[in-house]
Design a protein around this motif. Structure first.
Motif, PDB file in Angstrom:
ATOM      1  N   LEU A  88     -12.669  -3.155   5.195  1.00 17.41           N
ATOM      2  CA  LEU A  88     -11.876  -1.986   5.597  1.00 17.41           C
ATOM      3  C   LEU A  88     -10.556  -2.409   6.217  1.00 17.41           C
ATOM      4  O   LEU A  88      -9.488  -1.880   5.866  1.00 17.41           O
ATOM      5  N   TYR A  89     -10.587  -3.361   7.136  1.00 17.68           N
ATOM      6  CA  TYR A  89      -9.354  -3.748   7.819  1.00 17.68           C
ATOM      7  C   TYR A  89      -8.364  -4.410   6.870  1.00 17.68           C
ATOM      8  O   TYR A  89      -7.141  -4.223   6.995  1.00 17.68           O
ATOM      9  N   VAL A  90      -8.856  -5.176   5.900  1.00 16.10           N
ATOM     10  CA  VAL A  90      -7.968  -5.788   4.909  1.00 16.10           C
ATOM     11  C   VAL A  90      -7.332  -4.709   4.035  1.00 16.10           C
ATOM     12  O   VAL A  90      -6.117  -4.732   3.775  1.00 16.10           O
ATOM     13  N   GLU A  91      -8.136  -3.766   3.580  1.00 17.81           N
ATOM     14  CA  GLU A  91      -7.617  -2.672   2.758  1.00 17.81           C
ATOM     15  C   GLU A  91      -6.591  -1.859   3.539  1.00 17.81           C
ATOM     16  O   GLU A  91      -5.525  -1.483   3.016  1.00 17.81           O
ATOM     17  N   TRP A  92      -6.917  -1.581   4.805  1.00 20.68           N
ATOM     18  CA  TRP A  92      -5.994  -0.814   5.649  1.00 20.68           C
ATOM     19  C   TRP A  92      -4.675  -1.556   5.854  1.00 20.68           C
ATOM     20  O   TRP A  92      -3.585  -0.975   5.695  1.00 20.68           O
ATOM     21  N   LEU A  93      -4.725  -2.844   6.208  1.00 20.50           N
ATOM     22  CA  LEU A  93      -3.495  -3.590   6.479  1.00 20.50           C
ATOM     23  C   LEU A  93      -2.636  -3.698   5.222  1.00 20.50           C
ATOM     24  O   LEU A  93      -1.405  -3.550   5.286  1.00 20.50           O
ATOM     25  N   THR A  94      -3.254  -3.956   4.088  1.00 20.59           N
ATOM     26  CA  THR A  94      -2.502  -4.068   2.846  1.00 20.59           C
ATOM     27  C   THR A  94      -1.782  -2.764   2.541  1.00 20.59           C
ATOM     28  O   THR A  94      -0.598  -2.761   2.170  1.00 20.59           O
ATOM     29  N   ALA A  95      -2.478  -1.641   2.712  1.00 18.75           N
ATOM     30  CA  ALA A  95      -1.863  -0.343   2.462  1.00 18.75           C
ATOM     31  C   ALA A  95      -0.773  -0.032   3.490  1.00 18.75           C
ATOM     32  O   ALA A  95       0.293   0.504   3.143  1.00 18.75           O
ATOM     33  N   GLY A 123      -4.077 -11.126  -1.501  1.00 17.24           N
ATOM     34  CA  GLY A 123      -2.937 -10.685  -2.277  1.00 17.24           C
ATOM     35  C   GLY A 123      -1.891  -9.877  -1.554  1.00 17.24           C
ATOM     36  O   GLY A 123      -0.930  -9.408  -2.181  1.00 17.24           O
ATOM     37  N   LEU A 124      -2.025  -9.681  -0.237  1.00 13.25           N
ATOM     38  CA  LEU A 124      -0.983  -8.963   0.509  1.00 13.25           C
ATOM     39  C   LEU A 124       0.337  -9.725   0.383  1.00 13.25           C
ATOM     40  O   LEU A 124       0.427 -10.883   0.795  1.00 13.25           O
ATOM     41  N   PRO A 125       1.388  -9.111  -0.182  1.00 16.52           N
ATOM     42  CA  PRO A 125       2.658  -9.820  -0.344  1.00 16.52           C
ATOM     43  C   PRO A 125       3.363 -10.020   0.990  1.00 16.52           C
ATOM     44  O   PRO A 125       3.625  -9.060   1.713  1.00 16.52           O
ATOM     45  N   THR A 126       3.653 -11.249   1.321  1.00 16.02           N
ATOM     46  CA  THR A 126       4.425 -11.587   2.526  1.00 16.02           C
ATOM     47  C   THR A 126       5.051 -12.951   2.316  1.00 16.02           C
ATOM     48  O   THR A 126       4.440 -13.828   1.698  1.00 16.02           O
TER      49      THR A 126
END
Length: 297
Positions: A88-95, A123-126
């Motif tokens: 959940l936290y990964v999905e939330w941060l990515t969004a 895969g979060l772009p940074t």
């Protein structure tokens, strides 16, 4: 209790905003100039909220910092119908980053280091990743593994007792103060009072015991070493030589797992770099973000 970083923080413009993320409302704060060359998304630690990273932000003039409250903490309510686990936290941060600050540098402190490293590995772009007091090894392997086991029992009891009793246990001021005393290393009396006041004020700003238990289980079930090999971006680890949660030897090993990592060690401090040595941490962050003529930093 006076805030030793208040004058510096007051020099930076700040505004509160909200974003719709995963069908819920995320509260976040934007510090610094809107036209800054660099934007940094700062993710706080377990039981914390955005105020915790303000001492570091105060020492980053000229950087635009976006600092959200994690779902279930501070002013961000839980995501309805979801377990507040790492997924959940990964999905939330990515969004959140995609919506509010696409392309930003990402920084995570403590529990936030797990969330940010998992998101970037996924895969979060940074362009760059910064981890402050990273959780670099399994919690039960740390120098205070026995205390970790006691914490597991504490959060288990808080989740299993009748709801009023469980909530009272989890927000017990004596336990909060004992936790604060266990983490603080400075001998400066004024700074110690400030740290304790911060924990007294914000350490119990979680939405409910279910969210808190989910987040705690996540914090002791994962660590950054799980994700390091899948992170290609340049990464900075800002670690404390007296951290009781992840010993410095484990942080040194962690740094070798990344494709490209810089380890900054700070002496005389433990797991509260953001409160006790924020200027040193911010100096390291600025150096990491500032390109040099030959492409090094």
């Amino acid at each position: 209790m006076s805030n030793p970083y208040a004058a510096l923080l007051a020099e930076a413009p700040v505004r509160r905003a909200e974003a719709d993320v995963l069908g819920g409302r995320t509260a976040y704060w934007v510090y610094g100039p809107e036209d800054a060359e660099t934007t940094l998304v700062a993710v706080h630690g377990f039981r914390g909220e955005h105020h915790g990273l303000e001492p570091v932000i105060a020492h980053l003039p000229g950087v635009r910092v976006v600092s959200p409250d994690l779902p279930g903490f501070g002013e961000t309510p839980p995501i309805v119908g979801r377990a507040h686990d790492l997924e959940l936290y990964v999905e939330w941060l990515t969004a959140f980053v995609s919506d509010v600050a696409p392309g930003a540098v990402v920084l995570g402190h403590s529990f936030g280091s797990i969330v940010t490293s998992a998101a970037v590995a996924g895969g979060l772009p940074t362009p760059r990743l910064i981890l402050v007091n990273p959780i670099g090894a399994p919690a039960l392997e740390g120098p205070r593994g026995i205390l970790t086991r006691l914490a597991i029992f504490y959060y288990w009891a808080g989740a299993r007792l009748p709801r009023p009793l469980g909530a009272a246990l989890l927000r017990n001021r004596l336990i909060v103060r004992a936790s604060s005393i266990a983490m603080v290393k400075t001998r400066d009396k004024e700074l110690r009072r400030f740290v304790h006041a911060q924990h007294d004020t914000y350490f119990s700003s979680f939405a409910d015991r279910d969210v808190l238990h989910d987040a705690f289980v996540t914090s002791v079930s994962h660590d950054v070493s799980e994700f390091a090999a899948r992170i290609a971006q340049p990464t900075q680890l800002i670690a404390a030589q007296q951290d009781d949660i992840t010993p410095i030897e484990a942080e040194r090993r962690l740094a070798t797992l990344f494709a490209e990592a810089e380890l900054v060690e700070i002496a005389g401090v433990g797991h509260l770099i953001h409160y006790e040595t924020p200027a040193i941490a911010a100096d390291a962050v600025r150096r990491f973000l500032a390109p040099s003529a030959d492409g090094t930093r």
